[in-house]
Design a protein around this motif. Structure first.
Motif, PDB file in Angstrom:
ATOM      1  N   ILE A 117       0.848  -1.185   0.000  1.00 58.48           N
ATOM      2  CA  ILE A 117       0.000   0.000   0.000  1.00 58.48           C
ATOM      3  C   ILE A 117       0.886   1.238   0.000  1.00 58.48           C
ATOM      4  O   ILE A 117       1.864   1.321   0.733  1.00 58.48           O
ATOM      5  CB  ILE A 117      -0.928   0.024   1.238  1.00 58.48           C
ATOM      6  CG1 ILE A 117      -1.851  -1.192   1.215  1.00 58.48           C
ATOM      7  CG2 ILE A 117      -1.750   1.298   1.273  1.00 58.48           C
ATOM      8  CD1 ILE A 117      -2.715  -1.317   2.444  1.00 58.48           C
ATOM      9  N   PRO A 120       0.617   6.800   3.099  1.00 60.24           N
ATOM     10  CA  PRO A 120      -0.172   8.037   3.091  1.00 60.24           C
ATOM     11  C   PRO A 120       0.718   9.265   3.285  1.00 60.24           C
ATOM     12  O   PRO A 120       1.559   9.292   4.190  1.00 60.24           O
ATOM     13  CB  PRO A 120      -1.123   7.858   4.282  1.00 60.24           C
ATOM     14  CG  PRO A 120      -1.136   6.397   4.559  1.00 60.24           C
ATOM     15  CD  PRO A 120       0.225   5.906   4.193  1.00 60.24           C
ATOM     16  N   LYS A 188      -7.709  11.601  -0.743  1.00 53.22           N
ATOM     17  CA  LYS A 188      -7.119  10.587  -1.610  1.00 53.22           C
ATOM     18  C   LYS A 188      -5.677  10.294  -1.226  1.00 53.22           C
ATOM     19  O   LYS A 188      -5.277   9.127  -1.110  1.00 53.22           O
ATOM     20  CB  LYS A 188      -7.192  11.049  -3.068  1.00 53.22           C
ATOM     21  CG  LYS A 188      -6.633  10.047  -4.057  1.00 53.22           C
ATOM     22  CD  LYS A 188      -6.769  10.546  -5.489  1.00 53.22           C
ATOM     23  CE  LYS A 188      -6.200   9.536  -6.480  1.00 53.22           C
ATOM     24  NZ  LYS A 188      -6.317  10.025  -7.891  1.00 53.22           N
ATOM     25  N   GLN A 191      -5.357   8.683   2.172  1.00 48.45           N
ATOM     26  CA  GLN A 191      -6.111   7.423   2.204  1.00 48.45           C
ATOM     27  C   GLN A 191      -7.056   7.378   3.409  1.00 48.45           C
ATOM     28  O   GLN A 191      -7.012   6.470   4.242  1.00 48.45           O
ATOM     29  CB  GLN A 191      -5.142   6.228   2.210  1.00 48.45           C
ATOM     30  CG  GLN A 191      -4.216   6.210   1.002  1.00 48.45           C
ATOM     31  CD  GLN A 191      -3.196   5.102   1.040  1.00 48.45           C
ATOM     32  OE1 GLN A 191      -3.569   3.941   1.167  1.00 48.45           O
ATOM     33  NE2 GLN A 191      -1.913   5.432   0.922  1.00 48.45           N
ATOM     34  N   ASN A 193     -10.576   7.096   5.418  1.00 49.16           N
ATOM     35  CA  ASN A 193     -11.928   6.565   5.351  1.00 49.16           C
ATOM     36  C   ASN A 193     -12.900   7.689   5.713  1.00 49.16           C
ATOM     37  O   ASN A 193     -12.497   8.832   5.957  1.00 49.16           O
ATOM     38  CB  ASN A 193     -12.094   5.334   6.253  1.00 49.16           C
ATOM     39  CG  ASN A 193     -12.024   5.669   7.731  1.00 49.16           C
ATOM     40  OD1 ASN A 193     -11.702   6.789   8.133  1.00 49.16           O
ATOM     41  ND2 ASN A 193     -12.327   4.696   8.571  1.00 49.16           N
ATOM     42  N   THR A 297      -9.120   0.813   7.691  1.00 52.27           N
ATOM     43  CA  THR A 297      -8.056   0.241   6.872  1.00 52.27           C
ATOM     44  C   THR A 297      -6.761   0.200   7.687  1.00 52.27           C
ATOM     45  O   THR A 297      -6.667   0.779   8.768  1.00 52.27           O
ATOM     46  CB  THR A 297      -7.818   1.079   5.610  1.00 52.27           C
ATOM     47  OG1 THR A 297      -7.273   2.357   5.984  1.00 52.27           O
ATOM     48  CG2 THR A 297      -9.124   1.281   4.849  1.00 52.27           C
TER      49      THR A 297
END
Length: 493
Positions: A117, A120, A188, A191, A193, A297
């Motif tokens: 991933i 962020p 975005k 990341q 939620n 997440t």
């Protein structure tokens, strides 16, 4: 000779004529192209004007709606998930002094690779700097915004439908779209939620309004609605309350219901509100379609600010020392999270800063163990390296913890340990684990690859052996004596 001159003269005339025709054609084409470009530009301007008129009408209609469509409602007190009291002290099994059973088939453990991933990061500025600058501390990350100063409005001293509708009208006339673009870019890139995005909006609104609670709630409501969320507000004589619907049930948070949908009175500091009677409206701002999705997440709200804790425990006569790392930003973020159903905690992700080092340390000690022995090893780690206290003792109220919180706080109780243990078994041993919900207690059960003796449950045709991370020194297959009379509810996720 005369004939040649005549031919040359005619040829020259033809060339000049052709050049003149081509020039005239070129001029005509340029004129047509310019006219086409002008028409296109006019069309774009007309389209922009039409869209702006639509937005203006939408906000005007909603402002008028807010002037009329309010009614008094009694907010329902939030539901308590399990009112059965938890024991203040957990029972202890006397550790066995027998030597460990020889291992025929040692378990093979592969430490999971960290999720691929993208880390962020704070997004670069997506619009030209315009308006006033503000820097927001988002759980350890510094995020900068530029905003129209007119977004800072003062609410009339008398809170009523007219003052609220006037507030919306004033905000709708500001240059809020630039701010929405910045918020969208941060959502975005970081990341986020839905809860994290709303938290960012709340922190921004609080900063713009110098921590004035009512104005901050109104600006949060405005920005969430403009972001497509079905946010509403309610008010009484002194306060404004932000209301949001959620895909997942929230516990111990006051709410009201319209058209079978619950709207929760949320706070972003972890506190809960007792509202009583308030005024609210039954309707949505146009084109708002989103309910909050509270799924967590493995990266949300990470700050890249790591802290450590040392844990120690004994298993089969040997002492093990484990260093645990956690992200301080995520721990702070989780402290604001509303209480949800337990399956949401069992199914939550664990950030790689915590997951990978812990998995590696535990796996290094388990390589030559049997599957059952390895599960008992993880049981002992959770049972005895962490100190037990009920949530009531530690927090003054029920407070379910995500795995990283359990590793951070000095104490934990049964469901916190069950959630952490389930994640460890699944991630390291690849065995299926379910939660077991007893009255006033939560444990787990493991589906082994081979036969294992002891107390068990059958779920979806599979055999699960009870493993209780709170029953001190208990091995798999052992149930607390006081709970043997109950048939637990299985928590699948």
């Amino acid at each position: 000779m005369k004939k040649n001159k005549f031919v040359c003269k005619n040829f020259f005339v033809v060339i000049v004529a052709l050049n003149l025709i081509m020039h005239l054609a070129s001029v005509g084409a340029n004129d047509e192209f310019k006219q086409w470009m002008q028409n296109q530009s006019t069309g774009v301007m007309v389209e922009k004007k039409s869209f702006q008129e639509y937005k203006d009408k939408r906000d005007k209609d909603f402002t008028n709606f807010l002037k009329a469509q309010w009614k008094a409602v009694d907010i329902v007190k939030g539901k308590v998930r399990d009112e059965a009291p938890k024991p203040d002290v957990m029972p202890v099994v006397t550790p066995s002094v027998e030597p460990p059973t020889p291992v025929d088939k040692p378990v093979f453990i592969v430490v999971p690779k960290p999720e691929a991933i993208k880390t962020p990061v704070v997004a670069p500025l997506v619009v030209a700097p315009k308006g006033k600058s503000i820097r927001v501390d988002f759980f350890g990350k510094q995020v900068q915004f530029y905003y129209d100063e007119k977004l800072k409005q003062r609410l009339d001293a008398n809170i009523n439908k007219n003052s609220v509708s006037s507030y919306w009208s004033a905000l709708s006339k500001t240059d809020y779209e630039n701010l929405l673009k910045q918020l969208s870019a941060q959502k975005k890139s970081l990341q986020l939620n839905d809860w994290a995005y709303a938290s960012l909006i709340n922190k921004l609104a609080t900063g713009i309004n110098n921590s004035n609670r009512n104005e901050s709630a109104l600006l949060s409501w405005f920005l969430l609605a403009k972001s497509g969320y079905k946010a509403r507000i309610a008010y009484n004589d002194s306060s404004i309350y932000l209301l949001v619907p959620s895909k997942q049930e929230m516990f111990e948070i006051s709410y009201f219901t319209f058209d079978s949908v619950r709207y929760y009175a949320v706070e972003f500091d972890g506190n809960k509100q007792a509202l009583g009677q308030v005024y609210t409206y039954d309707g949505e701002y146009p084109n708002t379609t989103k309910n909050f999705d509270m799924q967590v997440t493995s990266v949300v709200a990470s700050s890249n600010k790591d802290e450590q804790r040392h844990l120690s425990f004994k298993f089969e006569g040997k002492t093990y020392n484990i260093n645990v790392t956690y992200d301080s930003g995520r721990v702070k973020f989780f402290s604001t999270y509303p209480q949800l159903n337990l399956n949401m905690y069992f199914d939550s992700g664990v950030y790689k800063v915590t997951a990978t080092p812990l998995q590696k340390q535990l796996a290094s000690h388990m390589q030559n163990m049997s599957e059952q022995q390895a599960v008992n090893f993880l049981l002992r780690f959770v049972q005895t390296s962490l100190k037990y206290e009920t949530d009531e003792q530690q927090f003054g109220e029920e407070n379910y913890l995500f795995p990283e919180e359990t590793l951070f706080y000095p104490y934990s109780d049964c469901e916190d340990r069950a959630i952490l243990f389930a994640w460890l078994v699944q991630s390291l041993l690849k065995l299926q684990v379910v939660g077991l919900d007893f009255p006033g207690h939560v444990a787990t059960a493991v589906n082994f690859n081979g036969p294992v003796k002891g107390d068990s449950v059958t779920y979806q045709g599979k055999h699960f052996v009870i493993a209780d991370p709170t029953y001190i020194n208990a091995n798999v297959g052992m149930t607390m004596p006081k709970l043997k009379q109950y048939k637990p509810v299985v928590i699948n996720y």
